[in-house]
Design a protein around this motif. Structure first.
Motif, short mmCIF file in Angstrom:
data_model
loop_
_atom_site.label_atom_id
_atom_site.label_comp_id
_atom_site.label_asym_id
_atom_site.label_seq_id
_atom_site.Cartn_x
_atom_site.Cartn_y
_atom_site.Cartn_z
N TYR A 230 42.22 28.15 34.03
CA TYR A 230 41.49 28.21 35.31
C TYR A 230 40.64 29.48 35.38
O TYR A 230 39.45 29.46 35.71
CB TYR A 230 42.48 28.15 36.48
CG TYR A 230 41.80 28.22 37.83
CD1 TYR A 230 41.54 29.44 38.46
CD2 TYR A 230 41.41 27.06 38.48
CE1 TYR A 230 40.90 29.50 39.68
CE2 TYR A 230 40.76 27.11 39.71
CZ TYR A 230 40.52 28.33 40.30
OH TYR A 230 39.89 28.38 41.51
N ARG A 233 37.81 29.59 32.56
CA ARG A 233 36.67 28.72 32.85
C ARG A 233 35.90 29.21 34.08
O ARG A 233 34.68 29.15 34.11
CB ARG A 233 37.14 27.28 33.07
CG ARG A 233 35.97 26.32 33.16
CD ARG A 233 36.42 24.90 33.24
NE ARG A 233 35.28 24.04 33.52
CZ ARG A 233 35.38 22.80 33.93
NH1 ARG A 233 36.57 22.25 34.11
NH2 ARG A 233 34.30 22.08 34.18
N GLY A 258 29.78 17.36 33.33
CA GLY A 258 31.18 17.34 32.90
C GLY A 258 31.55 16.03 32.25
O GLY A 258 30.77 15.07 32.22
N ASP A 264 42.77 15.67 32.17
CA ASP A 264 42.34 15.30 33.53
C ASP A 264 43.01 14.02 34.02
O ASP A 264 42.87 13.67 35.20
CB ASP A 264 40.82 15.09 33.57
CG ASP A 264 40.03 16.35 33.28
OD1 ASP A 264 39.00 16.25 32.61
OD2 ASP A 264 40.47 17.42 33.73
N ARG A 275 42.22 16.84 40.16
CA ARG A 275 41.24 17.41 39.22
C ARG A 275 39.83 17.43 39.80
O ARG A 275 39.00 18.26 39.42
CB ARG A 275 41.25 16.61 37.92
CG ARG A 275 42.44 16.92 37.03
CD ARG A 275 42.30 18.29 36.39
NE ARG A 275 43.46 18.65 35.59
CZ ARG A 275 43.54 19.73 34.84
NH1 ARG A 275 42.53 20.56 34.77
NH2 ARG A 275 44.64 20.00 34.17
N TYR A 276 39.53 16.49 40.72
CA TYR A 276 38.22 16.51 41.36
C TYR A 276 38.00 17.83 42.11
O TYR A 276 36.93 18.45 42.02
CB TYR A 276 38.09 15.35 42.36
CG TYR A 276 37.92 13.98 41.74
CD1 TYR A 276 36.67 13.40 41.61
CD2 TYR A 276 39.02 13.25 41.29
CE1 TYR A 276 36.50 12.13 41.07
CE2 TYR A 276 38.87 11.98 40.74
CZ TYR A 276 37.62 11.43 40.63
OH TYR A 276 37.47 10.18 40.09
N ARG A 278 39.48 20.69 41.53
CA ARG A 278 39.39 21.79 40.55
C ARG A 278 37.97 21.89 40.00
O ARG A 278 37.41 23.00 39.90
CB ARG A 278 40.39 21.53 39.42
CG ARG A 278 40.48 22.63 38.37
CD ARG A 278 41.44 22.20 37.28
NE ARG A 278 41.50 23.14 36.17
CZ ARG A 278 42.42 24.07 36.03
NH1 ARG A 278 43.35 24.21 36.94
NH2 ARG A 278 42.42 24.88 34.98
N GLU A 279 37.36 20.74 39.67
CA GLU A 279 35.98 20.75 39.19
C GLU A 279 35.03 21.27 40.28
O GLU A 279 34.06 21.98 39.98
CB GLU A 279 35.56 19.34 38.75
CG GLU A 279 36.28 18.80 37.53
CD GLU A 279 36.05 19.68 36.31
OE1 GLU A 279 34.89 20.04 36.05
OE2 GLU A 279 37.04 20.01 35.62
N CYS A 280 35.30 20.93 41.52
CA CYS A 280 34.46 21.41 42.62
C CYS A 280 34.54 22.93 42.78
O CYS A 280 33.55 23.58 43.14
CB CYS A 280 34.87 20.73 43.93
SG CYS A 280 34.39 18.99 44.04
N ALA A 283 32.13 24.36 40.25
CA ALA A 283 30.74 24.09 40.64
C ALA A 283 30.30 25.01 41.76
O ALA A 283 29.15 25.46 41.79
CB ALA A 283 30.60 22.63 41.06
N LEU A 325 27.99 16.80 38.62
CA LEU A 325 28.56 17.28 39.87
C LEU A 325 27.46 18.03 40.61
O LEU A 325 27.04 19.11 40.19
CB LEU A 325 29.77 18.18 39.60
CG LEU A 325 30.49 18.78 40.81
CD1 LEU A 325 30.74 17.74 41.88
CD2 LEU A 325 31.80 19.41 40.38
N PHE A 343 30.16 13.53 42.78
CA PHE A 343 30.41 13.18 41.38
C PHE A 343 29.60 11.91 41.08
O PHE A 343 29.89 10.84 41.63
CB PHE A 343 31.90 12.91 41.13
CG PHE A 343 32.76 14.15 41.21
CD1 PHE A 343 33.18 14.66 42.43
CD2 PHE A 343 33.16 14.80 40.05
CE1 PHE A 343 33.98 15.79 42.49
CE2 PHE A 343 33.95 15.94 40.11
CZ PHE A 343 34.36 16.43 41.33
#
Length: 412
Positions: A230, A233, A258, A264, A275-276, A278-280, A283, A325, A343
């Protein structure tokens, strides 16, 4: 011969409680949450169930529990809830399945490292397609409701009424919808209508695709007691965005790319709902670095924390699927920025999920930050209908929680 056990299905309406006792034999065992199987059954399907937890090192970001971890803990608590009250049994018997359709969560106070909490879960109500589940994180230190989440649990190939009728052998009346929940449902409806209209204007037709389930192979990697990836990245996203150059328009949409990887996935072989978020996170790091929001906030000795998020899952992202994203600021008020993150599948341009994030400003306000950044007065864009519904939901939920905990208006 299997030993029978007694389950009482209860339905509440206008403070009238009816009970029906039915006999059920021991059914098949599920591997989702083995611990719940060995606990005694819960006799009231709408009863609140409690799971205990503690914030450990791999849960934290800025020394408190990361927002994506809240949803992960809620996943496990719902598995236990459905196993003990018999809902999983009814779903399996009817050949149905359940998926998360939407979640919304309010973070009222951080849970710090080592802090113990209770996660209280209950089915609030249901409609013709979905169960609505409330999950509360309650600090064991002082009983404060640190976060509260609503989950829309969609039922496929059946309905909540049929499941409850199968369990209770009678028609179960639907409990009344709370005011704050109704605001959120209105938001979901308005958001769905807006997205369908947007696709019609673009001439895009939504097609139903057959999703291939990828077999998850290989061994699970134990990362120890600290979520190293975490921080690595997150740091990489900030450094990369810094060298990409600034974006002059603070309201401009920014895009990062991504792909769904093995780590994931969840049990259903598609991208896990936690996981959504986490990606946000990553971003937003890139977005606020390139448009200068981080530097302006630091210059004013302010800081930003997440106050609430809500996300709608419209179609699963499968293993190996590439996506964009897209992040932008859609509005702000005297306390918070409101950011939208989408997404978008690269395969066909379909919006697979859409999230709104309420980014609270501490020791400052959004207007001062924007005035400092742009050197002029920046007017707030018009607030869309679905966003207004969500803001009203947050306000109603906050008032209800303050009244419940006996706090005055100055607390939060």
């Amino acid at each position: 011969m299997a030993t029978g056990r007694v389950i009482v299905c209860s339905a509440r309406r206008n403070d009238v409680k009816q009970q029906l006792v039915i006999q059920r034999g021991h059914g098949g065992h599920t591997a989702v949450d083995c611990g719940a199987w060995f606990l005694s059954p819960v006799f009231d399907i709408t009863a609140e169930q409690t799971a205990s937890g503690r914030v450990v090192l791999h849960d934290v970001d800025l020394c408190h529990m990361n927002n994506a971890r809240y949803l992960r803990e809620c996943d496990f608590a719902r598995f236990s809830l459905y196993m003990r009250n018999g809902v999983f049994k009814g779903v399996r018997a009817l050949g149905a399945t359940m998926v998360v359709g939407a979640t919304t969560i309010r973070y009222r106070r951080p849970l710090c490292v080592g802090e113990a909490f209770e996660l209280r879960s209950r089915i609030v109500t249901w409609d013709e397609k979905s169960f609505y589940v409330e999950q509360r994180f309650v600090s064991c230190k002082d009983g404060m409701v640190s976060a509260v989440m609503f989950c829309k649990q969609n039922v496929l190939r059946s309905s909540p009424d049929k499941i409850l009728q199968h369990l209770c052998k009678r028609k179960v009346e639907v409990p009344e919808f709370p005011e704050d929940l109704q605001h959120w449902i209105n938001f979901i409806s308005a958001s769905s209508k807006a997205l369908r209209g947007e696709m019609r204007e673009a001439g895009f037709r939504v097609s139903i695709a057959i999703m291939l389930l990828w077999i998850l192979s290989g061994s699970l990697v134990l990362f120890g007691s600290f979520d190293v990836w975490y921080f690595l990245r997150g740091s990489w996203m900030v450094i990369k965005s810094w060298f990409q150059g600034p974006i002059r328009d603070v309201l401009a949409e920014q895009v990062i790319h991504g792909r769904v990887l093995l780590h994931d996935l969840d049990f259903m072989c598609h991208m896990n709902n936690a996981r959504y978020l986490r990606e946000c996170d990553f971003a937003r790091y890139a977005h606020c670095t390139r448009n200068g929001l981080f530097l302006a906030t630091r210059a004013l000795n302010a800081t930003m924390v997440i106050g609430a998020t809500t996300i709608r899952y419209r179609r699963s992202l499968a293993f190996g699927e590439a996506f964009e994203l897209r992040t932008r600021i859609v509005a702000w008020d005297e306390k918070s920025f409101y950011m939208e993150q989408r997404f978008v599948s690269k395969a066909d341009g379909f919006i697979s999920a859409i999230m709104l994030c309420r980014q609270n400003v501490i020791r400052g306000n959004p207007q001062k930050i924007l005035d400092h950044l742009c050197k002029r007065k920046v007017d707030c864009p018009e607030i869309s209908e679905d966003l207004q519904h969500w803001i009203r939901f947050i306000s109603a939920s906050s008032q209800a929680l303050r009244a419940e905990s006996g706090l005055d208006d100055k607390t939060k």
